[in-house]
Design a protein around this motif. Structure first.
Motif, short mmCIF file in Angstrom:
data_model
loop_
_atom_site.label_atom_id
_atom_site.label_comp_id
_atom_site.label_asym_id
_atom_site.label_seq_id
_atom_site.Cartn_x
_atom_site.Cartn_y
_atom_site.Cartn_z
N LYS A 1 0.96 -0.82 -0.09
CA LYS A 1 0.26 0.31 -0.18
C LYS A 1 1.08 1.02 0.01
N GLY B 1 -7.53 8.44 6.22
CA GLY B 1 -6.19 6.86 6.17
C GLY B 1 -7.24 5.66 6.06
N ASP C 1 -4.93 1.81 4.28
CA ASP C 1 -4.48 0.86 5.20
C ASP C 1 -5.68 -0.14 5.90
N GLN D 1 -0.50 8.73 13.34
CA GLN D 1 -1.61 8.48 12.85
C GLN D 1 -0.73 7.32 11.31
#
Ligand code: ASP
Ligand code: MG
Length: 323
Positions: free
Chosen positions: A7, A152, A155, A210
């Motif tokens: 990723k 986010g 992921d 993060q």
């Protein structure tokens, strides 16, 4: 050998030059993993923020369905460009949106959970020798609505795909060298951890680190996928997030983190009667707003204060509900 999932985050694909570098890195992985490479990418650079800001210019509370429709476009740009860059290197590459990759989510906009991944089509491409480039952060409901997994969330797309494809390792390429004891961008003495347990990583991620989306860690733990967090700009080993026995963990403190996106709501003079707090938090839960910290101090008279925190993004909605 087995399939590998890689990723690349927004900073790694911020412009076409960087996309070319990513393509080279993927090509190397393809040479080492003949069983197949699946690449998940985020939107380029700050694209998602730019899209969010445009929506806010038009509406103070944009419709969640349209918001997901809008934000999902960011990743679609990166998957097509990366596929073209891979094809230029002579590789067979194909891009897939979340829906095309069979990522089925619950029926909830802006923070949907993945319920199932139908990998048939994706696996068919892999068996034909394609590098499959999947749009992170998005999925589709069983009634064909585009959803997103929360900021986010790419992921989580990557780790969930690794789980579904039984890939033992999911490599998360980012702009730092791995998981640090604290944010290396704000604290000079932060140290890179060579490995960290799922439980520790989950705690750090939930409390504001993060580097990984919290649900990606939950997912990795469930399917026993090792996450290798590493830099997209060098070849250094990063941090392995994996199952570890308590005995192996020799440190009293693993990391320190801060979440600067929390908002506090305080209800003053709430009647101190059973059922009131349940009504407050039950109603918030129904709207899928997660409450992190609840403080109720002891008071002598018949009323009480209740203060709690929510994510900044949920503040307006939470305030409206509470009112
Ligand atoms: N593009 C989305 C975001 O900025 C998802 C991601 O990058 O993981 O939040
Ligand atoms: Mg991220």
């Amino acid at each position: 050998m087995s399939v590998i999932v890689q990723k690349f985050g927004g900073t790694s694909v911020a412009n076409t030059e960087k996309i070319q570098k990513v393509a080279h890195r993927v090509a190397e992985a393809q040479a080492r993993h003949p069983e197949g490479v699946v690449v998940v990418v985020s939107a380029m650079g700050k694209t998602t923020d730019v899209l969010v800001n445009m929506a806010k210019e038009l509406s103070s509370r944009p419709d969640p369905r349209e918001m997901d429709m809008l934000l999902a476009t960011g990743e679609q740009v990166s998957i097509s460009l990366l596929s073209m860059a891979l094809q230029e290197l002579g590789l067979k590459a194909v891009s897939m949106t979340g829906a095309q990759a069979g990522i089925i989510t619950e029926n909830l906009h802006s923070k949907a959970k993945i319920v199932h991944i139908d990998t048939d089509e994706l696996s068919r491409f892999l068996s034909e020798g394609y590098v499959v480039v999947v749009a992170g952060f998005q999925g589709v409901t069983t009634d064909h609505q585009i959803t997103t997994l929360g900021r986010g969330g790419s992921d989580t797309t990557a780790v969930a795909l690794a789980g579904a494809l039984k890939a033992p390792v999911c490599e998360i390429f980012t702009d730092v060298d791995g998981v640090y004891t604290t944010d290396p961008n704000s604290v000079a003495g932060a140290q890179k951890l060579s490995e960290i347990s799922y439980e520790e990583m989950l705690e750090l991620a939930q409390l504001g680190a993060q580097v990984l989306h919290p649900r990606s860690v939950e997912c990795a733990k469930k399917y026993k996928t090792v996450i290798h967090v590493r830099s997209s700009f060098n070849l250094h080993e990063g941090t392995y997030v994996k199952a570890m026995k308590d005995l192996e963990i020799q440190r009293p403190v693993t990391g320190v983190t801060a979440d600067c996106k929390q908002a506090k709501l305080a209800l003053k003079d709430v009647p101190d009667r059973p059922g009131i707090a349940a009504k407050v938090f039950g109603t918030l839960a129904q709207a899928n707003i997660s409450v992190d910290m609840i403080i109720q101090s002891v008071q002598e008279d018949l009323s009480n204060d209740i203060a709690f925190t929510v994510h900044e993004d949920d503040l307006d909605q939470a305030t409206e509900i509470i009112k």
